[in-house]
Design a protein around this motif. Structure first.
Motif, PDB file in Angstrom:
ATOM      1  N   SER A 252       0.849  -1.196   0.032  1.00  9.20           N
ATOM      2  CA  SER A 252      -0.060   0.026  -0.038  1.00  9.20           C
ATOM      3  C   SER A 252       0.836   1.273   0.057  1.00  9.20           C
ATOM      4  O   SER A 252       0.463   2.242  -0.801  1.00  9.20           O
ATOM      5  N   ARG A 253       1.810   1.127   0.761  1.00 10.14           N
ATOM      6  CA  ARG A 253       2.807   2.289   0.961  1.00 10.14           C
ATOM      7  C   ARG A 253       3.552   2.537  -0.086  1.00 10.14           C
ATOM      8  O   ARG A 253       3.753   3.889  -0.694  1.00 10.14           O
ATOM      9  N   ASP A 254       4.304   1.643  -0.756  1.00 11.58           N
ATOM     10  CA  ASP A 254       5.366   1.672  -1.643  1.00 11.58           C
ATOM     11  C   ASP A 254       4.994   1.552  -2.893  1.00 11.58           C
ATOM     12  O   ASP A 254       5.591   2.045  -3.801  1.00 11.58           O
ATOM     13  N   PHE A 255       3.802   1.027  -3.368  1.00 19.01           N
ATOM     14  CA  PHE A 255       3.410   0.580  -4.703  1.00 19.01           C
ATOM     15  C   PHE A 255       1.934   1.030  -5.275  1.00 19.01           C
ATOM     16  O   PHE A 255       1.540   0.454  -6.105  1.00 19.01           O
ATOM     17  N   GLY A 256       1.238   1.771  -4.070  1.00 19.87           N
ATOM     18  CA  GLY A 256       0.118   2.486  -4.478  1.00 19.87           C
ATOM     19  C   GLY A 256      -1.112   1.604  -4.580  1.00 19.87           C
ATOM     20  O   GLY A 256      -1.929   1.908  -5.090  1.00 19.87           O
ATOM     21  N   TYR A 257      -0.938   0.494  -3.932  1.00 17.28           N
ATOM     22  CA  TYR A 257      -2.254  -0.403  -3.733  1.00 17.28           C
ATOM     23  C   TYR A 257      -3.223   0.188  -2.716  1.00 17.28           C
ATOM     24  O   TYR A 257      -2.851   0.751  -1.585  1.00 17.28           O
TER      25      TYR A 257
END
Length: 506
Positions: A345-350
């Motif tokens: 969620s934080r690093d890959f925009g999920y």
């Protein structure tokens, strides 16, 4: 449920007719439903065997049925004109008597999970005619009140240990077949007991017999084993993390081979033994996830320098893992699934859809930890068992997906195959990937205890992990498109998650 059974279900749903194993496999290959290297050399026999064993073990609860000899179908698709065909009962031809003792006797010395070194006290306390007895193996396999005694022998040559891969001819449980191992051995049987082995109920004789059967031993090693030369008891292994584990206990031995040159190229004695080789300091550390659980425990305890036990990943199918898609992250209690969700969620925009919160809303109760996990598990299980429970949860997930309107959606915490199937139906053509986080039970316990900060015992943790609502989670590793192996070190685990995403060019 194995990949073969999952594929069979999808094909039978698609074709809507009873089919033979060969027809199912042919259709599955045509539709590309097997993972890249899964079908193997004899997929038809494997499919038939998997379906037959599943039906025999589950009985009337099996979702698969036969409609005639050799033809398989799904129970819920049967029409009024179709009847279930009951094959003649499977009757194993064995009168083997195996050594057992009462499971509750472990409590006297302190029940444990994993390996306990210095086994002398255990041998003295348990291995006697007053405590142990021999019972029919078939009876023993149905009874968790007894522990079946297994000898587990590690064969060494200096700093190297002999490893192999189990083939598909063996009688061991499915979860061991095809796994790499460093332990040879099996049940202690009544045939191992004689006048000269009564002091340990036939255990040492069992070690010599098992090694002689599974390996082609030089004559000098056969003689050494009969005299106990080179053989040492090094521990006791107890594994209460699975049904099979709870019925067995491992007596760990180490056998240092002779200097006979035949050990330069050891030979197997049984077809079930494949890829026989030494692993040692001269070779690169081998990935520990390739080994079955008992071997992993032994490698970590006795040969930690020979293996790579850092977090890792394995990709089985790439297409479902590439956005735009839904990415379902699965894992047992304490596996590190929540940490993976945070990184993605934080690093890959999920954008995250938390199924635990959705279940809490459907139940009108606060989510964990405001509701105790045990209470939440029982209520969630009661809900998901309802006829429309999986459908209702899948619809709640899908509504949230549409609200988020993001090409990268992460669905955290699906627990049942039926919910996943309903979600696939609702998603239609939209890709859905499965990312499974795998962590060994004893390591997961450490993670969970550190996160929760309470005095929970390993066996309280295993009860949470084995709650009814959790039971299908472990089976879903067979359907996953990628696997994260979480060992130790949060930063290393986070970096492996990032490496997986980079490999997939996400």
């Amino acid at each position: 449920m194995s990949e073969f059974l999952r594929v069979a279900r999808e094909i039978l749903e698609l074709e809507q007719k009873p089919m033979r194993a060969m027809e199912i496999v042919s259709a599955a290959i045509k539709h590309g439903l097997f993972s890249d290297k899964r079908a193997g050399k004899t997929p038809y026999q494997t499919m038939k065997s998997k379906l037959s064993v599943y039906i025999r073990r589950r009985g009337d609860a099996s979702e698969f049925v036969r409609t005639e000899a050799g033809k398989f179908y799904l129970r819920h698709l049967l029409t009024e004109n179709q009847q279930v065909y009951h094959a003649p009962p499977y009757r194993p031809k064995t009168e083997e008597q195996v050594l057992v003792f009462r499971s509750d006797l472990l409590e006297n010395g302190g029940r444990f999970q994993g390996i306990k070194k210095s086994p002398r006290d255990f041998f003295h306390r348990i291995l006697s005619g007053d405590v142990c007895k021999y019972v029919d193996r078939i009876q023993a396999e149905k009874d968790e009140s007894n522990k079946q005694v297994i000898t587990y022998i590690m064969v060494t040559r200096g700093s190297s240990v002999l490893a192999y891969k189990r083939g598909y001819f063996s009688r061991v449980e499915d979860y061991l077949k095809g796994s790499h191992c460093i332990g040879f051995g099996g049940h202690v049987t009544q045939a191992d007991l004689d006048l000269f082995s009564s002091n340990d109920m036939g255990v040492t004789r069992s070690v010599a017999r098992e090694l002689s059967e599974e390996l082609k031993l030089p004559e000098i090693d056969q003689q050494r084993l009969q005299k106990g030369i080179g053989l040492k008891a090094v521990g006791v292994l107890n594994d209460d993390s699975s049904i099979v584990g709870r019925r067995h206990i491992g007596l760990l031995f180490r056998y240092e081979v002779s200097d006979n040159r035949a050990w330069d190229k050891p030979e197997r004695g049984e077809k079930a033994i494949t890829q026989l080789r030494w692993i040692g300091n001269e070779s690169e550390p081998v990935p520990i996830w390739q080994f079955e659980y008992w071997s992993q425990l032994c490698l970590r305890e006795f040969f930690s320098n020979l293996v790579n036990a850092t977090p890792a990943f394995r990709i089985l199918r790439r297409a479902p893992l590439k956005p735009p898609h839904l990415l379902c992250v699965l894992g047992t209690v304490g596996s590190g699934k929540s940490e993976a969700t945070k990184v993605l969620s934080r690093d890959f925009g999920y954008a995250e859809v938390n199924t635990g919160k959705l279940v809490a809303d459907l139940l009108s109760i606060p989510p964990v930890p405001k509701t105790k996990r045990e209470v939440f598990q029982k209520k969630a299980w009661k809900f998901i068992q309802k006829k429309k429970g999986p459908q209702m949860l899948a619809e709640a997930i899908w509504r949230k997906v549409k609200e988020l309107d993001n090409p990268k959606i992460l669905v955290d915490g699906i627990r049942q195959k039926a919910t996943f199937q309903e979600l696939c139906r609702l998603a239609g053509r939209r890709r859905i990937g499965l990312l499974y986080v795998h962590t060994l039970p004893d390591i997961a316990f450490k993670f969970y205890k550190r996160r929760e900060g309470n005095g929970i015992s390993i066996h309280d943790f295993l009860r949470l992990r084995d709650a009814s609502v959790e039971l299908e989670v472990g089976e879903m590793i067979e359907s996953s498109d990628a696997i994260l192996y979480n060992w130790t070190g949060r930063l290393r685990y986070q970096n492996v998650i990032r490496s997986l995403m980079q490999k997939l060019t996400v």
